[in-house]
Design an enzyme around this catalytic site. Structure first.
Site, mmCIF file in Angstrom:
data_model
loop_
_atom_site.group_PDB
_atom_site.id
_atom_site.type_symbol
_atom_site.label_atom_id
_atom_site.label_comp_id
_atom_site.label_asym_id
_atom_site.label_seq_id
_atom_site.Cartn_x
_atom_site.Cartn_y
_atom_site.Cartn_z
ATOM 1 N N GLU A 167 72.557 98.504 29.231
ATOM 2 C CA GLU A 167 71.111 98.726 29.133
ATOM 3 C C GLU A 167 70.483 99.251 30.422
ATOM 4 O OE1 GLU A 167 70.141 95.487 25.616
ATOM 5 O OE2 GLU A 167 69.268 95.169 27.596
ATOM 6 N N GLU A 354 75.334 94.891 21.080
ATOM 7 C CA GLU A 354 74.505 93.680 21.044
ATOM 8 C C GLU A 354 73.578 93.745 19.842
ATOM 9 O OE1 GLU A 354 72.161 92.465 24.431
ATOM 10 O OE2 GLU A 354 73.738 93.034 25.842
#
Length: 441
Positions: A167, A354
């Site tokens: 991320e 995720e």
């Protein structure tokens, strides 16, 4: 009856964690300080003054956690390696004890029939590198590649694929633009060089990994962006937000260029960070798969205050997680189909690296089961529409240290009593185990 999902038979089932959120042992085994150790010591930075210094004590309890994974019947385990355990100052001498720990973990996973799927950077930058400028400093990208080579040299014979960064959008925005996460800078648009230096670090590390025979992925947090209305103003705002959140970190990898950021008053060199040859290097770097972290869509309206070309609008009429995030499972299908339409043949195979939700501290976590079932159905729908999806890693195996929220948000399939460190599987653990078994037939 177990929930059944129509996904490819060789689909990879896993769970995900991150080093600072579960390992603990922050001052053991030769580990150096990270930016999160420093940030947690800052008064008011983390809710109730919590820190990851002990977390789930996974550093000592990893054999127990591997047994929990074995009980799920997983194919793979996504975890992260703490850079400060490998190079306490982010460069130079290697800490043998740190490599030894991850070797024990990798070997334990393989003994349990679980493929290790490590992430090299999940936000815990060595503090010494932050003192030299962190990801605002171009040199950090080169230090990252050196670190990647060190780890791959030790573990690469047993690890088939690596994720470079987790991320980078969130790390840039929360860590450097808004100051919500470590290292706690509030630079707003002056944080944009962090995006480029992370992508440059990914490219340099990807080259080092590929030279050692490994496959390479990156895990980007992506969101489908929806305008709040059909007005030209809301549509333009949504386009501007999409460029920042999604395209800033996907376009250079897949198209070899940055998106148009003129709405932010920023040119294609991101404030002078981009040098000749950088984008060609990023686009040419090996990328065997794209990891996607998905939690919810984003609804965007025209700006209401000066400074940014958008404002966030609420998504009403849907359930919400304990964190307050809207639950919109079909947003995952929307996102993946949109990526395929945008990038076409340039889009590599996708793995959901995720996806999960925070719920109340309950063992009978029906809300989490509903969340996972809905999102897996959406993933199957994306697959049916032609998206090449290879795997799914739910977040997370364990309740853990949830960054600025401390221990107040629980994402785990397994409940953790943070005082006693007792692990107790929740109803979602049993549900996920049965789902995996049913898929295998």
């Amino acid at each position: 009856m177990p929930h059944r999902i129509n996904l490819p038979q060789d689909f990879r089932w896993g769970v995900a964690t991150a080093a600072y959120q579960i390992e603990g042992a922050a001052a053991e085994g030769g580990r150096g300080p990270s930016i999160w150790d420093t940030f947690c010591d800052r008064p008011g930075a983390v809710r109730d003054g919590h820190s990851g210094a002990r977390a789930c004590d996974h550093y000592h309890r990893y054999p127990e956690d591997i047994e929990l994974m074995r009980g799920l019947g997983l194919d793979a385990y996504r975890f992260s390696i703490a850079w400060p355990r490998i190079q306490p100052t982010g460069a130079g001498p290697v800490n043998a004890a740190g490599l030894d720990f991850y070797e024990r973990l990798v070997d334990g996973l393989l003994d349990a029939g679980i493929t290790p799927f490590p992430t090299l950077f999940h936000w815990d930058l060595p503090q010494a590198l932050e003192d030299a400028g962190g990801w605002l400093n171009r040199d950090t990208a080169h230090r990252f590649a050196e670190y990647a080579a060190v780890v791959a040299d030790r573990l690469g014979d047993r690890v088939p694929a690596w994720i470079t960064l987790n991320e980078p959008f969130v790390h840039m925005v929360y860590g450097y633009a808004l100051g919500i996460h470590a290292p706690g800078h509030a630079l707003l648009l002056d944080a944009l060089p962090v995006a480029h230096h992370q992508l440059l670090g990914h490219a340099l590390a990807a080259g080092a990994l590929a030279e050692r025979g490994a496959q390479v992925l990156i895990a980007n947090n992506c969101t489908p962006v929806r305008p709040a209305s059909g007005s030209a103003e809301d549509t333009a705002a949504a386009d501007a937000y999409d460029a920042l959140h999604n395209r800033l970190f996907n376009d250079p990898l897949l198209l070899g260029r940055y998106p148009d950021l003129a709405a932010y008053g920023v040119g294609p060199d991101l404030g002078g960070a981009v040098r000749d040859g950088d984008l060609a290097l990023i686009a040419a770097a090996p990328l065997d798969g794209l990891g996607i972290n998905y939690y919810n869509p984003t609804r965007i309206a025209a700006p209401t205050e000066p400074g940014l070309p958008f404002s966030e609008a609420p998504i009403d009429g849907v359930p919400r997680t304990h964190f307050g995030w809207p639950v919109v499972p079909d947003g995952l299908r929307e996102l993946l189909v949109g990526l395929r339409e945008r990038y076409g043949a340039a889009l590599p195979p996708v793995t959901i690296t995720e996806n999960g939700c925070s719920t109340d501290d309950l063992l009978d976590d029906t809300a989490r089961i509903d969340y996972l079932a809905g999102h897996l159905d959406a993933l199957a729908a994306a697959s049916a529409q032609g998206v090449d999806v290879r795997g799914y890693f739910t977040w997370s195996l364990l309740d853990n240290f949830e960054w600025a929220e401390g221990y107040h948000q629980r994402f785990g399939l397994v409940h953790v009593d943070f005082e006693s460190q007792k692990r107790t599987p929740k109803a979602s653990y049993t549900w996920y185990r049965d789902l995996i078994a049913a898929h295998r037939g």
